[in-house]
Design a protein around this motif. Structure first.
Motif, PDB file in Angstrom:
ATOM      1  N   ARG A   1       4.819   9.320  -0.060  1.00 13.89           N
ATOM      2  CA  ARG A   1       4.496  10.466   0.800  1.00 13.89           C
ATOM      3  C   ARG A   1       3.090  10.372   1.382  1.00 13.89           C
ATOM      4  O   ARG A   1       2.805  10.945   2.415  1.00 13.89           O
ATOM      5  N   VAL A   2       2.192   9.688   0.690  1.00 16.03           N
ATOM      6  CA  VAL A   2       0.810   9.561   1.159  1.00 16.03           C
ATOM      7  C   VAL A   2       0.489   8.097   1.422  1.00 16.03           C
ATOM      8  O   VAL A   2       1.119   7.197   0.868  1.00 16.03           O
ATOM      9  N   MET A   3      -0.504   7.877   2.255  1.00 14.08           N
ATOM     10  CA  MET A   3      -0.905   6.519   2.599  1.00 14.08           C
ATOM     11  C   MET A   3      -1.911   6.011   1.562  1.00 14.08           C
ATOM     12  O   MET A   3      -2.875   6.705   1.228  1.00 14.08           O
ATOM     13  N   ALA A   4      -1.685   4.817   1.041  1.00 17.97           N
ATOM     14  CA  ALA A   4      -2.608   4.215   0.079  1.00 17.97           C
ATOM     15  C   ALA A   4      -3.770   3.574   0.829  1.00 17.97           C
ATOM     16  O   ALA A   4      -3.590   3.017   1.910  1.00 17.97           O
ATOM     17  N   LYS A   5      -4.964   3.660   0.240  1.00 13.15           N
ATOM     18  CA  LYS A   5      -6.144   3.095   0.899  1.00 13.15           C
ATOM     19  C   LYS A   5      -6.267   1.596   0.684  1.00 13.15           C
ATOM     20  O   LYS A   5      -6.972   0.925   1.413  1.00 13.15           O
ATOM     21  N   SER A   6      -5.580   1.075  -0.319  1.00 11.20           N
ATOM     22  CA  SER A   6      -5.626  -0.367  -0.569  1.00 11.20           C
ATOM     23  C   SER A   6      -4.312  -0.816  -1.197  1.00 11.20           C
ATOM     24  O   SER A   6      -3.555  -0.008  -1.729  1.00 11.20           O
ATOM     25  N   SER A   7      -4.069  -2.120  -1.148  1.00 13.34           N
ATOM     26  CA  SER A   7      -2.842  -2.651  -1.753  1.00 13.34           C
ATOM     27  C   SER A   7      -2.896  -2.527  -3.277  1.00 13.34           C
ATOM     28  O   SER A   7      -1.880  -2.312  -3.926  1.00 13.34           O
ATOM     29  N   THR A   8      -4.092  -2.622  -3.856  1.00 11.24           N
ATOM     30  CA  THR A   8      -4.235  -2.479  -5.303  1.00 11.24           C
ATOM     31  C   THR A   8      -3.860  -1.066  -5.748  1.00 11.24           C
ATOM     32  O   THR A   8      -3.154  -0.874  -6.733  1.00 11.24           O
ATOM     33  N   LYS A   9      -4.320  -0.071  -4.982  1.00  9.30           N
ATOM     34  CA  LYS A   9      -3.982   1.313  -5.313  1.00  9.30           C
ATOM     35  C   LYS A   9      -2.479   1.549  -5.184  1.00  9.30           C
ATOM     36  O   LYS A   9      -1.877   2.239  -6.010  1.00  9.30           O
ATOM     37  N   ALA A  10      -1.856   0.964  -4.172  1.00  9.34           N
ATOM     38  CA  ALA A  10      -0.409   1.101  -3.997  1.00  9.34           C
ATOM     39  C   ALA A  10       0.334   0.471  -5.177  1.00  9.34           C
ATOM     40  O   ALA A  10       1.314   1.031  -5.665  1.00  9.34           O
ATOM     41  N   GLU A  11      -0.136  -0.691  -5.642  1.00  6.35           N
ATOM     42  CA  GLU A  11       0.497  -1.359  -6.785  1.00  6.35           C
ATOM     43  C   GLU A  11       0.356  -0.520  -8.055  1.00  6.35           C
ATOM     44  O   GLU A  11       1.306  -0.373  -8.820  1.00  6.35           O
ATOM     45  N   TYR A  12      -0.833   0.039  -8.297  1.00  6.31           N
ATOM     46  CA  TYR A  12      -1.040   0.859  -9.494  1.00  6.31           C
ATOM     47  C   TYR A  12      -0.191   2.121  -9.459  1.00  6.31           C
ATOM     48  O   TYR A  12       0.359   2.543 -10.468  1.00  6.31           O
ATOM     49  N   ARG A  13      -0.058   2.742  -8.294  1.00  9.16           N
ATOM     50  CA  ARG A  13       0.800   3.928  -8.189  1.00  9.16           C
ATOM     51  C   ARG A  13       2.254   3.574  -8.472  1.00  9.16           C
ATOM     52  O   ARG A  13       2.967   4.322  -9.134  1.00  9.16           O
ATOM     53  N   ALA A  14       2.699   2.426  -7.943  1.00  9.53           N
ATOM     54  CA  ALA A  14       4.072   1.991  -8.197  1.00  9.53           C
ATOM     55  C   ALA A  14       4.280   1.738  -9.691  1.00  9.53           C
ATOM     56  O   ALA A  14       5.314   2.133 -10.254  1.00  9.53           O
ATOM     57  N   LEU A  15       3.318   1.090 -10.348  1.00 13.37           N
ATOM     58  CA  LEU A  15       3.431   0.842 -11.788  1.00 13.37           C
ATOM     59  C   LEU A  15       3.463   2.144 -12.581  1.00 13.37           C
ATOM     60  O   LEU A  15       4.229   2.275 -13.538  1.00 13.37           O
TER      61      LEU A  15
ATOM     62  N   VAL B   1      14.939  -4.200 -22.657  1.00 17.85           N
ATOM     63  CA  VAL B   1      14.754  -3.558 -21.358  1.00 17.85           C
ATOM     64  C   VAL B   1      13.639  -4.287 -20.615  1.00 17.85           C
ATOM     65  O   VAL B   1      12.543  -4.481 -21.148  1.00 17.85           O
ATOM     66  N   LYS B   2      13.950  -4.716 -19.392  1.00 18.24           N
ATOM     67  CA  LYS B   2      12.960  -5.373 -18.543  1.00 18.24           C
ATOM     68  C   LYS B   2      12.869  -4.597 -17.243  1.00 18.24           C
ATOM     69  O   LYS B   2      13.886  -4.146 -16.710  1.00 18.24           O
ATOM     70  N   GLY B   3      11.661  -4.438 -16.745  1.00 15.96           N
ATOM     71  CA  GLY B   3      11.458  -3.740 -15.488  1.00 15.96           C
ATOM     72  C   GLY B   3      10.599  -4.555 -14.549  1.00 15.96           C
ATOM     73  O   GLY B   3       9.670  -5.251 -14.980  1.00 15.96           O
ATOM     74  N   TYR B   4      10.895  -4.488 -13.274  1.00 19.76           N
ATOM     75  CA  TYR B   4      10.151  -5.191 -12.241  1.00 19.76           C
ATOM     76  C   TYR B   4       9.819  -4.201 -11.132  1.00 19.76           C
ATOM     77  O   TYR B   4      10.634  -3.341 -10.800  1.00 19.76           O
ATOM     78  N   THR B   5       8.626  -4.334 -10.588  1.00 23.92           N
ATOM     79  CA  THR B   5       8.221  -3.443  -9.509  1.00 23.92           C
ATOM     80  C   THR B   5       7.459  -4.220  -8.447  1.00 23.92           C
ATOM     81  O   THR B   5       6.926  -5.297  -8.715  1.00 23.92           O
ATOM     82  N   ASN B   6       7.433  -3.659  -7.249  1.00 11.25           N
ATOM     83  CA  ASN B   6       6.649  -4.223  -6.164  1.00 11.25           C
ATOM     84  C   ASN B   6       6.285  -3.100  -5.216  1.00 11.25           C
ATOM     85  O   ASN B   6       7.000  -2.106  -5.117  1.00 11.25           O
ATOM     86  N   SER B   7       5.179  -3.263  -4.535  1.00 12.13           N
ATOM     87  CA  SER B   7       4.731  -2.266  -3.580  1.00 12.13           C
ATOM     88  C   SER B   7       4.190  -2.976  -2.355  1.00 12.13           C
ATOM     89  O   SER B   7       3.653  -4.079  -2.445  1.00 12.13           O
ATOM     90  N   ASP B   8       4.327  -2.332  -1.217  1.00 20.04           N
ATOM     91  CA  ASP B   8       3.904  -2.886   0.053  1.00 20.04           C
ATOM     92  C   ASP B   8       2.930  -1.909   0.686  1.00 20.04           C
ATOM     93  O   ASP B   8       3.342  -0.849   1.155  1.00 20.04           O
ATOM     94  N   SER B   9       1.654  -2.205   0.668  1.00 17.50           N
ATOM     95  CA  SER B   9       0.660  -1.295   1.227  1.00 17.50           C
ATOM     96  C   SER B   9       0.772  -1.265   2.741  1.00 17.50           C
ATOM     97  O   SER B   9       0.670  -2.299   3.395  1.00 17.50           O
ATOM     98  N   GLY B  10       1.025  -0.094   3.293  1.00 21.67           N
ATOM     99  CA  GLY B  10       1.163   0.034   4.746  1.00 21.67           C
ATOM    100  C   GLY B  10       2.412  -0.623   5.269  1.00 21.67           C
ATOM    101  O   GLY B  10       2.444  -1.107   6.396  1.00 21.67           O
ATOM    102  N   GLY B  11       3.476  -0.655   4.480  1.00 21.45           N
ATOM    103  CA  GLY B  11       4.697  -1.368   4.846  1.00 21.45           C
ATOM    104  C   GLY B  11       5.463  -0.763   6.004  1.00 21.45           C
ATOM    105  O   GLY B  11       6.147  -1.462   6.727  1.00 21.45           O
ATOM    106  N   CYS B  12       5.358   0.537   6.200  1.00 14.58           N
ATOM    107  CA  CYS B  12       6.043   1.183   7.311  1.00 14.58           C
ATOM    108  C   CYS B  12       5.151   1.087   8.548  1.00 14.58           C
ATOM    109  O   CYS B  12       4.039   1.620   8.550  1.00 14.58           O
ATOM    110  N   PRO B  13       5.593   0.390   9.595  1.00 13.63           N
ATOM    111  CA  PRO B  13       4.721   0.196  10.758  1.00 13.63           C
ATOM    112  C   PRO B  13       4.423   1.478  11.531  1.00 13.63           C
ATOM    113  O   PRO B  13       3.414   1.555  12.212  1.00 13.63           O
ATOM    114  N   ASP B  14       5.269   2.487  11.426  1.00 15.78           N
ATOM    115  CA  ASP B  14       5.030   3.730  12.166  1.00 15.78           C
ATOM    116  C   ASP B  14       4.057   4.660  11.443  1.00 15.78           C
ATOM    117  O   ASP B  14       3.158   5.225  12.045  1.00 15.78           O
TER     118      ASP B  14
END
Length: 167
Positions: free
Chosen positions: A145-159, A107-120
């Motif tokens: 549902r919530v806005m991440a304060k940093s890209s690192t936090k967004a990545e950790y939440r996604a993981l 089993v292999k898993g891949y993830t990615n996150s985009d901090s502030g990716g939605c422009p609206d």
């Protein structure tokens, strides 16, 4: 084949295929992109077909999921995005999910996150893919549902969410 029927039924498709599903130079913004369509039913029907195709064409899921946000108030710019996806489908008709007979059952898993990716809303968008061997078995893309304060936090939440899904 559902893809060829969707392309054949769509009279709006130009003959030249594209090699990407979206323009990456700039993102469409919900509040200020184009003029509202006089009849949004064409856009909604086309989006329904494209969302159906994401089950066998996971490469469409990001683009179709992004354009799906605008079903309530579609504009001519979003319809152009749908047309681009159809052009991509025309150029890649033989691409799809491949389930191999030779499988190592890893089993292999891949993830990615985009901090502030939605422009609206400035909320992050994350996604993941899971493979067993070389075969895709699960995928998901979702706006947080919530806005991440940093890209690192967004990545950790996604993981963390992918870890929960893997169990």
């Amino acid at each position: 084949m559902e893809i060829t029927r969707t392309i054949d039924k769509s009279a709006i498709l130009t003959p030249k295929p594209c090699f990407t599903t979206m323009e990456y130079a700039g993102k469409l913004i919900y509040s200020s992109s184009g003029k509202p369509l006089p009849d949004p039913s064409l856009y909604r029907r086309l989006m329904g077909k494209l969302l159906y195709l994401t089950h066998t064409r996971p490469g469409l899921s990001v683009s179709a999921g992004y354009l799906e946000q605008f079903l309530s108030n579609p504009t001519n710019m979003y319809l152009e995005g749908d047309k681009r996806i159809l052009k991509y489908l025309k150029g890649s008709i033989s691409v799809g999910i491949f389930f191999s007979i030779d499988c190592d059952f890893k089993v292999k898993g891949y993830t990615n996150s985009d901090s502030g990716g939605c422009p609206d809303t400035r909320r992050s968008v994350f996604g993941y893919y899971f493979y067993i061997g070389n075969s895709l078995v699960s995928r998901k893309s979702k706006k947080r549902r919530v806005m991440a304060k940093s890209s690192t936090k967004a990545e950790y939440r996604a993981l963390a969410l992918v870890g929960c899904e893997a169990l």
